[in-house]
Motif scaffolding. Structure first.
Motif, mmCIF file in Angstrom:
data_model
loop_
_atom_site.group_PDB
_atom_site.id
_atom_site.type_symbol
_atom_site.label_atom_id
_atom_site.label_comp_id
_atom_site.label_asym_id
_atom_site.label_seq_id
_atom_site.Cartn_x
_atom_site.Cartn_y
_atom_site.Cartn_z
ATOM 1 N N SER A 44 0.832 -1.203 0.000
ATOM 2 C CA SER A 44 0.000 0.000 0.000
ATOM 3 C C SER A 44 0.867 1.254 0.000
ATOM 4 O O SER A 44 1.959 1.282 0.576
ATOM 5 C CB SER A 44 -0.915 0.025 1.227
ATOM 6 O OG SER A 44 -1.826 -1.052 1.214
ATOM 7 N N THR A 45 0.338 2.284 -0.639
ATOM 8 C CA THR A 45 1.017 3.586 -0.623
ATOM 9 C C THR A 45 0.237 4.607 0.200
ATOM 10 O O THR A 45 0.605 5.781 0.243
ATOM 11 C CB THR A 45 1.200 4.116 -2.064
ATOM 12 O OG1 THR A 45 -0.070 4.198 -2.702
ATOM 13 C CG2 THR A 45 2.105 3.190 -2.868
ATOM 14 N N ASP A 46 -0.832 4.169 0.836
ATOM 15 C CA ASP A 46 -1.608 5.059 1.699
ATOM 16 C C ASP A 46 -1.338 4.690 3.159
ATOM 17 O O ASP A 46 -0.337 4.051 3.477
ATOM 18 C CB ASP A 46 -3.098 5.000 1.341
ATOM 19 C CG ASP A 46 -3.747 3.673 1.709
ATOM 20 O OD1 ASP A 46 -3.020 2.737 2.130
ATOM 21 O OD2 ASP A 46 -4.979 3.554 1.582
ATOM 22 N N ALA A 47 -2.240 5.057 4.043
ATOM 23 C CA ALA A 47 -2.032 4.861 5.479
ATOM 24 C C ALA A 47 -2.589 3.544 6.000
ATOM 25 O O ALA A 47 -2.827 3.411 7.211
ATOM 26 C CB ALA A 47 -2.666 6.028 6.241
ATOM 27 N N SER A 48 -2.797 2.571 5.136
ATOM 28 C CA SER A 48 -3.408 1.307 5.561
ATOM 29 C C SER A 48 -2.663 0.663 6.731
ATOM 30 O O SER A 48 -3.278 0.249 7.729
ATOM 31 C CB SER A 48 -3.477 0.328 4.386
ATOM 32 O OG SER A 48 -4.372 0.775 3.400
ATOM 33 N N ALA A 49 -1.356 0.552 6.628
ATOM 34 C CA ALA A 49 -0.581 -0.090 7.698
ATOM 35 C C ALA A 49 -0.691 0.697 9.001
ATOM 36 O O ALA A 49 -0.835 0.112 10.090
ATOM 37 C CB ALA A 49 0.876 -0.228 7.281
#
Length: 265
Positions: A44-49
């Motif tokens: 992912s490149t968003d804030a999922s983690a």
């Protein structure tokens, strides 16, 4: 299995931070808490983690983009620490009694190996939601059961005993990102695995898959590609004829890029 089986919930996720936050909030409100929630961050490149960590989920990373690589990584992570491996997607919204229903079902029926349910679509028009539930997912359950002889495992709403994954983990096409992971899993299962569909086990899921003709068509065509790469294991006659040396028809012998979580994505 102990009277209080250990439950791991696996959630593959790629760039779905907002949906994941709502999903994990719903899991936190379960009447029976999972022992561990595993979020597989699929590059992912968003804030999922970050969202997963806020909710105290275990975060594992899978760099190979695709639902099968991500889901399989999560199932592997759950082995050794769970009796039941449950699965949903980032845009799933489990009802408060979802985990409790899973636990009751597996505890009450030792022969049950895989339990799956249906969908309740949200976010679309009434027509889109209806077609998604009754034509897309409902049709998949109907036709796959007629062809394979066991219910379709719906990736946004199912659970399996850890021993089932241990048996099939080297048989599934886990590195293939261009097939339906849940259909591929279904093809590798046997009637003796104890696969059951419960129409009362329903999962709210996003209507994203049925909101465009192109998206829906792409996902439907992936059914053909999934059968193609697994052939002849998905042939109806392979599932009704006993394998060599077997006295039971249940013991059939398995033969030697876009993000699409579950059958409904």
């Amino acid at each position: 299995m102990p009277l209080a089986p250990r439950v791991a919930v696996v959630i593959p996720c790629r760039n779905d931070a907002a949906y994941l936050d709502a999903c994990l909030t719903a899991l936190a409100a379960q009447t029976h808490q999972a022992d561990v929630v595993i979020v597989v961050d699929n590059a992912s490149t968003d804030a999922s983690a970050a969202v997963a960590r806020v909710h105290d989920a275990v975060v594992v990373h899978e760099s190979s983009i695709g639902i099968w690589p991500a889901a399989a990584h999560g199932y592997d992570e759950a082995l050794g620490g769970a009796d039941i491996i449950a699965r949903l997607d980032a845009d799933s919204r489990p009802h408060p009694d979802w985990v409790a229903k899973l636990v009751r079902a597996f505890v009450s029926d030792p022969s049950l190996g895989v339990l799956t349910g249906g969908a309740e679509f949200y976010g679309g028009t009434p027509l889109q939601n209806y077609l998604g539930e009754h034509w897309y997912i409902g049709g998949g359950h109907y036709w796959i059961k007629k062809w394979l002889g066991i219910p379709l495992v719906f990736g946004s709403n199912f659970a399996m005993r850890a021993r089932v994954w241990e048996r099939v983990r080297e048989q599934v096409d886990r590195d293939n990102a261009r097939i339906h992971d849940d259909l591929d899993l279904t093809i590798r299962l046997r009637p003796s695995d104890g696969v059951r569909y419960d129409p009362q086990l329903r999962m709210p899921v996003s209507a994203r898959p049925v909101q465009t003709v192109s998206g829906l068509s792409r996902r439907v065509f992936k059914v053909a590609s999934t059968f193609a790469v697994s052939w002849p294991e998905g042939a109806a006659w392979r599932r009704t004829q006993p394998s060599a040396g077997s006295a039971s028809s249940d013991e059939w012998a398995p033969g030697g890029d876009d993000w699409a979580p579950g059958y409904g994505r």
